[in-house]
Design a protein around this motif. Structure first.
Motif, PDB file in Angstrom:
ATOM      1  N   LEU A 185      -2.368   2.386   7.436  1.00 34.37           N
ATOM      2  CA  LEU A 185      -2.491   3.511   6.514  1.00 34.37           C
ATOM      3  C   LEU A 185      -2.071   3.112   5.104  1.00 34.37           C
ATOM      4  O   LEU A 185      -1.381   2.105   4.908  1.00 34.37           O
ATOM      5  CB  LEU A 185      -1.640   4.691   6.989  1.00 34.37           C
ATOM      6  N   SER A 186      -2.483   3.935   4.144  1.00 34.18           N
ATOM      7  CA  SER A 186      -2.163   3.659   2.744  1.00 34.18           C
ATOM      8  C   SER A 186      -1.824   4.947   2.017  1.00 34.18           C
ATOM      9  O   SER A 186      -2.562   5.934   2.098  1.00 34.18           O
ATOM     10  CB  SER A 186      -3.355   2.984   2.057  1.00 34.18           C
ATOM     11  N   GLN A 187      -0.703   4.948   1.305  1.00 38.67           N
ATOM     12  CA  GLN A 187      -0.403   6.031   0.377  1.00 38.67           C
ATOM     13  C   GLN A 187      -0.965   5.678  -1.000  1.00 38.67           C
ATOM     14  O   GLN A 187      -1.398   6.546  -1.753  1.00 38.67           O
ATOM     15  CB  GLN A 187       1.108   6.261   0.269  1.00 38.67           C
ATOM     16  N   LYS A 188      -0.995   4.388  -1.286  1.00 36.57           N
ATOM     17  CA  LYS A 188      -1.485   3.908  -2.582  1.00 36.57           C
ATOM     18  C   LYS A 188      -2.919   4.365  -2.850  1.00 36.57           C
ATOM     19  O   LYS A 188      -3.265   4.706  -3.982  1.00 36.57           O
ATOM     20  CB  LYS A 188      -1.410   2.386  -2.627  1.00 36.57           C
ATOM     21  N   ALA A 189      -3.758   4.395  -1.821  1.00 40.27           N
ATOM     22  CA  ALA A 189      -5.165   4.795  -1.998  1.00 40.27           C
ATOM     23  C   ALA A 189      -5.262   6.208  -2.568  1.00 40.27           C
ATOM     24  O   ALA A 189      -6.096   6.487  -3.442  1.00 40.27           O
ATOM     25  CB  ALA A 189      -5.894   4.714  -0.664  1.00 40.27           C
ATOM     26  N   ILE A 190      -4.407   7.108  -2.099  1.00 43.77           N
ATOM     27  CA  ILE A 190      -4.408   8.490  -2.582  1.00 43.77           C
ATOM     28  C   ILE A 190      -3.891   8.548  -4.015  1.00 43.77           C
ATOM     29  O   ILE A 190      -4.466   9.218  -4.881  1.00 43.77           O
ATOM     30  CB  ILE A 190      -3.549   9.374  -1.661  1.00 43.77           C
ATOM     31  N   LEU A 191      -2.807   7.814  -4.293  1.00 42.96           N
ATOM     32  CA  LEU A 191      -2.220   7.823  -5.627  1.00 42.96           C
ATOM     33  C   LEU A 191      -3.167   7.219  -6.656  1.00 42.96           C
ATOM     34  O   LEU A 191      -3.243   7.694  -7.796  1.00 42.96           O
ATOM     35  CB  LEU A 191      -0.890   7.060  -5.616  1.00 42.96           C
ATOM     36  N   GLU A 192      -3.898   6.181  -6.262  1.00 42.69           N
ATOM     37  CA  GLU A 192      -4.865   5.553  -7.172  1.00 42.69           C
ATOM     38  C   GLU A 192      -5.989   6.524  -7.528  1.00 42.69           C
ATOM     39  O   GLU A 192      -6.417   6.609  -8.682  1.00 42.69           O
ATOM     40  CB  GLU A 192      -5.449   4.294  -6.541  1.00 42.69           C
ATOM     41  N   GLU A 193      -6.484   7.256  -6.545  1.00 42.61           N
ATOM     42  CA  GLU A 193      -7.547   8.222  -6.789  1.00 42.61           C
ATOM     43  C   GLU A 193      -7.077   9.313  -7.743  1.00 42.61           C
ATOM     44  O   GLU A 193      -7.812   9.718  -8.658  1.00 42.61           O
ATOM     45  CB  GLU A 193      -8.007   8.849  -5.470  1.00 42.61           C
TER      46      GLU A 193
ATOM     47  N   LEU B   9       0.808  -1.218   0.000  1.00 43.87           N
ATOM     48  CA  LEU B   9       0.000   0.000   0.000  1.00 43.87           C
ATOM     49  C   LEU B   9       0.844   1.274   0.000  1.00 43.87           C
ATOM     50  O   LEU B   9       0.364   2.353   0.323  1.00 43.87           O
ATOM     51  CB  LEU B   9      -0.944   0.005   1.207  1.00 43.87           C
ATOM     52  N   ILE B  10       2.120   1.141  -0.387  1.00 50.66           N
ATOM     53  CA  ILE B  10       3.002   2.309  -0.433  1.00 50.66           C
ATOM     54  C   ILE B  10       2.880   3.035  -1.770  1.00 50.66           C
ATOM     55  O   ILE B  10       2.695   4.246  -1.819  1.00 50.66           O
ATOM     56  CB  ILE B  10       4.466   1.908  -0.186  1.00 50.66           C
TER      57      ILE B  10
ATOM     58  N   ARG C 127      -3.607   7.829   4.055  1.00 49.25           N
ATOM     59  CA  ARG C 127      -5.016   7.779   4.422  1.00 49.25           C
ATOM     60  C   ARG C 127      -5.208   6.606   5.385  1.00 49.25           C
ATOM     61  O   ARG C 127      -4.663   5.517   5.174  1.00 49.25           O
ATOM     62  CB  ARG C 127      -5.896   7.596   3.191  1.00 49.25           C
ATOM     63  N   VAL C 128      -5.968   6.830   6.440  1.00 49.90           N
ATOM     64  CA  VAL C 128      -6.251   5.774   7.417  1.00 49.90           C
ATOM     65  C   VAL C 128      -7.269   4.811   6.802  1.00 49.90           C
ATOM     66  O   VAL C 128      -8.348   5.221   6.388  1.00 49.90           O
ATOM     67  CB  VAL C 128      -6.812   6.352   8.729  1.00 49.90           C
ATOM     68  N   ILE C 129      -6.911   3.516   6.743  1.00 41.34           N
ATOM     69  CA  ILE C 129      -7.835   2.534   6.176  1.00 41.34           C
ATOM     70  C   ILE C 129      -8.326   1.521   7.214  1.00 41.34           C
ATOM     71  O   ILE C 129      -9.298   0.809   6.978  1.00 41.34           O
ATOM     72  CB  ILE C 129      -7.202   1.791   4.988  1.00 41.34           C
ATOM     73  N   ASP C 130      -7.666   1.470   8.367  1.00 41.99           N
ATOM     74  CA  ASP C 130      -8.108   0.583   9.444  1.00 41.99           C
ATOM     75  C   ASP C 130      -7.640   1.158  10.769  1.00 41.99           C
ATOM     76  O   ASP C 130      -6.506   1.620  10.892  1.00 41.99           O
ATOM     77  CB  ASP C 130      -7.550  -0.826   9.242  1.00 41.99           C
ATOM     78  N   LEU C 131      -8.550   1.142  11.734  1.00 37.79           N
ATOM     79  CA  LEU C 131      -8.270   1.782  13.017  1.00 37.79           C
ATOM     80  C   LEU C 131      -8.906   0.974  14.133  1.00 37.79           C
ATOM     81  O   LEU C 131     -10.078   0.638  14.074  1.00 37.79           O
ATOM     82  CB  LEU C 131      -8.856   3.202  12.989  1.00 37.79           C
ATOM     83  N   ASP C 132      -8.112   0.618  15.146  1.00 35.14           N
ATOM     84  CA  ASP C 132      -8.626  -0.107  16.302  1.00 35.14           C
ATOM     85  C   ASP C 132      -7.898   0.402  17.538  1.00 35.14           C
ATOM     86  O   ASP C 132      -6.758   0.017  17.809  1.00 35.14           O
ATOM     87  CB  ASP C 132      -8.417  -1.619  16.144  1.00 35.14           C
ATOM     88  N   ARG C 133      -8.576   1.268  18.278  1.00 40.25           N
ATOM     89  CA  ARG C 133      -7.936   1.906  19.434  1.00 40.25           C
ATOM     90  C   ARG C 133      -7.634   0.886  20.528  1.00 40.25           C
ATOM     91  O   ARG C 133      -6.625   0.988  21.222  1.00 40.25           O
ATOM     92  CB  ARG C 133      -8.827   3.016  19.963  1.00 40.25           C
TER      93      ARG C 133
END
Length: 212
Positions: free
Chosen positions: A167-175, A134-135, A154-160
């Motif tokens: 997180l993913s940088q790929k999601a932003i680049l794909e968009e 996801l880089i 971008r945060v794609i999964d969160l569990d406090r």
């Protein structure tokens, strides 16, 4: 007077375990930091409680006179010393921001602080994990090249409860790629002359980038 005592009580910091309070750095050693938290009280931040990053000396991060927020870990240890944590205070504040970014899909930035099996650890206030897949949009061959670099995330999964941030940088680049691709197809026409960059050659032709 009673009025002065009431004022002093209001001004006294709440030094119970679990509370976040403000303090001023009094002294910095390699392995710990002495902090004045008011009310004639001082506490110690051990090196491991200073930052989520792997630092070898407290001098890398703070200096005398700095005003910081800390979490009270223990009001007193066996030696009667108050134990504080800047790392945990920073993480608690960061989680509120991460949860908001997760809900709104807001872009964050984070510096890569460590290469681990399967991906990268980044500093986003809390420690987050970016899987190798996801880089970038393509395959990443050497993760070490990213150490110290700042990624768009971008945060794609969160569990406090599990202290887990993926997180993913790929999601932003794909968009962005899809947006550029859509814009190209809306504007390009047969017979139009444009500039391009040859990306790949094959025995049956050439692949040319004509706009992202």
């Amino acid at each position: 007077s009673a009025m002065m005592e009431d004022q002093l009580t209001r001004d006294m910091p709440d030094l119970r375990s679990g509370n976040i309070i403000k303090g001023k750095v009094v002294q910095v050693r390699d392995d710990e930091v002495l902090v004045d938290v008011g009310g004639k009280s001082e506490g110690i931040i051990p090196l491991k409680e200073l930052s989520i990053r792997n630092i070898t000396s407290a001098r890398e991060l703070v200096q005398a006179g700095d005003e910081i927020e800390v979490l009270v870990v223990r009001a007193e240890n066996d030696e009667g010393t108050m134990i504080l944590s800047k790392r945990r205070a920073d993480q608690m504040k960061a989680w509120a921001d991460l949860e908001e970014a997760f809900e709104t899909k807001r872009e964050l930035s984070g510096e890569v602080v460590q290469v681990v099996k399967g991906g990268l650890l980044v500093d986003v206030g809390a420690r987050g994990f970016v899987p190798a897949s996801l880089i970038e949009r393509g395959y990443v061959s050497n993760l070490e090249n990213y150490l110290g670099k700042t990624l768009r995330l971008r945060v794609i999964d969160l569990d406090r409860n599990k202290n887990k941030v993926v997180l993913s940088q790929k999601a932003i680049l794909e968009e962005e790629y899809e947006a550029a691709r859509q814009k190209l197809w809306e504007t390009i026409e047969a017979g139009q002359r444009c500039r391009g960059v040859v990306r790949r050659l094959t025995n049956f032709g050439a692949f040319v980038d004509v706009g992202g």
